[in-house]
Design an enzyme around this catalytic site. Structure first.
Site, short mmCIF file in Angstrom:
data_model
loop_
_atom_site.label_atom_id
_atom_site.label_comp_id
_atom_site.label_asym_id
_atom_site.label_seq_id
_atom_site.Cartn_x
_atom_site.Cartn_y
_atom_site.Cartn_z
N SER A 157 -4.43 -5.95 -20.56
CA SER A 157 -2.91 -7.15 -20.38
C SER A 157 -3.09 -7.66 -22.31
O SER A 157 -2.59 -6.48 -22.67
CB SER A 157 -3.92 -8.98 -20.41
OG SER A 157 -2.71 -9.68 -20.52
N ASP A 324 -0.33 -5.61 -9.49
CA ASP A 324 -0.71 -6.16 -10.25
C ASP A 324 1.41 -6.86 -10.87
O ASP A 324 1.94 -5.99 -10.96
CB ASP A 324 -0.60 -5.63 -11.98
CG ASP A 324 -0.37 -6.73 -12.89
OD1 ASP A 324 -0.36 -7.75 -13.24
OD2 ASP A 324 -1.05 -5.82 -13.88
N HIS A 357 -3.03 -8.89 -11.46
CA HIS A 357 -3.24 -8.45 -12.65
C HIS A 357 -5.08 -7.92 -13.05
O HIS A 357 -5.35 -7.74 -14.09
CB HIS A 357 -2.39 -9.37 -14.18
CG HIS A 357 -2.75 -9.13 -14.44
ND1 HIS A 357 -2.45 -7.88 -15.61
CD2 HIS A 357 -2.67 -10.30 -16.21
CE1 HIS A 357 -2.33 -8.16 -16.94
NE2 HIS A 357 -2.74 -9.64 -17.17
#
Length: 384
Positions: A157, A324, A357
């Site tokens: 991320s 995601d 995610h």
């Protein structure tokens, strides 16, 4: 805490502190006088300092990536899944470093720490820091530790964005970059999510224009709402359906006009929001989300990501996850295409996963196998 520490854990760990007295020029045009970074290390640095791996944390992460800080800890570090003996980031082979980013709220200098010029918490006066500033501060930490070149810089991320920035700003100091569940810049939708979260915090009456510490308050409601919103975006529809479905806690609707907790998912989100209040600072949340919004290495190259990455020297592993929707595989493929345009050495895998995610934090067999195989290659190159 488990009755015994698992054999594949790094065990008990302690945070370390690095103080830097030299001012740091920031991308926003301001200068930060001396600052402190808090970090943890796992494994042993080899004789030529070639086996060092930097872990970059995501928005709400910190330096405690693996192991246990006390025997009373109920949970290990946030990436225990991937860091430890025999794991993808094998601490029998690598010396692993993870620091709390500048501007964080877990010991590094940030809005919640004292401004030496005033003797009061920085609060909203803390300068805006960006991914580029984090990388610059991490490079200084590497110098302090005697690490002139990372075997790999790894992150998921926002951490993956830092790894990408490392390859651009310090191409000679990074051999491999592992960019997981990331994007070359945020979409308008993602910026929108961040803005709603920020407004939830800033509209809380207890926010006091960011000077809530002086007022003796915490913007609890705003911070809780921000976390609840964020958490929804970290999970996939499949994961939420499997975990909660549409289950009513009492088995039937309560038609009274009080909007209490009825569905299991409501209970879960409120629990996550309340827990977040006790471990995160509101001003830090505002700062971190803005750093996310501003990240766009291609902006300095007319929006051409291929040009932005033209001079990188690192080899890459880029990983994405099918469910995601915050940073979908298409965003990882943008990075992949830009690297291939420059004939860079890059491996890519799209992992089948229903976790959304947050999948980069999960023990998914295919993910661990691909990640572990690549890191074994990295270890072999440095003789670890």
């Amino acid at each position: 805490m488990p009755e015994t520490i698992p054999r594949d854990s790094v065990g008990l760990v302690a945070p370390r502190h690095a103080r830097f007295d030299e001012p740091l020029a920031l991308e926003c045009g301001r200068e930060l006088p001396g600052y402190e970074l808090v970090y943890e290390t796992y494994g042993e640095l080899n004789a030529d300092a070639s086996n060092a791996v930097l872990i970059c944390h995501a928005l709400s992460g910190n330096h405690h990536a693996a192991g246990y800080q006390t025997l009373e800890d109920r949970k290990p570090g946030w990436w225990e899944t991937c860091i430890g003996p025999g794991k993808p980031i094998d601490t029998n082979r690598f010396f692993v470093v993870c620091c709390n980013n500048l501007g964080g709220c877990h010991g590094s200098t940030g809005p919640a720490t004292v401004n030496p010029a005033t003797g009061e918490p920085w609060g909203p006066d803390f300068p805006m820091v960006t991914v580029r500033d984090w990388v610059a501060s991490q490079a200084r930490l590497a110098d302090r530790l005697g690490i002139h070149r990372w075997a790999a810089v790894v992150g998921g991320s926002l951490g993956g964005m830092q790894a990408l920035r490392w390859t651009i700003d310090f191409p000679e100091r990074i051999a491999h970059a592992v960019v997981i569940a990331a994007a070359p810049k945020l979409s308008a939708q993602n910026i929108g999510f961040n803005e709603v979260a920020r407004q939830a915090i800033r509209s809380d009456p207890d926010y006091h224009q960011g000077r809530y510490q002086a007022a003796g308050t915490i913007p609890r409601r705003g911070l809780m709402l921000a976390r609840m919103l964020g958490h929804i975006t970290y999970l996939s529809d499949e994961a939420m359906r499997e975990k909660f479905g549409r289950e009513l806690r009492e088995g039937k609707p309560d038609y009274d006009f009080h909007f209490g907790v009825e569905f299991e998912v409501e209970s879960y989100l409120r629990y996550q929001g309340r827990a977040f209040i006790n471990r995160f600072d509101a001003n830090t949340y505002l700062l971190m989300t803005k750093a996310l919004d501003y990240f766009d290495p291609a902006a300095a190259h007319g929006g051409d990501l291929s040009r932005a990455l033209a001079h990188v020297q690192a080899k890459f592993l880029v990983l994405s996850f099918t469910s995601d929707w915050r940073f979908p595989p298409s965003r990882s493929r943008e990075i992949l295409r830009a690297l291939l345009d420059g004939n860079k050495d890059v491996s890519y895998a799209e992992i089948e996963a229903d976790h959304g995610h947050d999948a980069f934090l999960m023990p998914i067999d295919q993910y661990l196998a691909v990640f572990g195989g690549y890191m074994s290659r990295v270890a072999g190159e440095v003789g670890a």
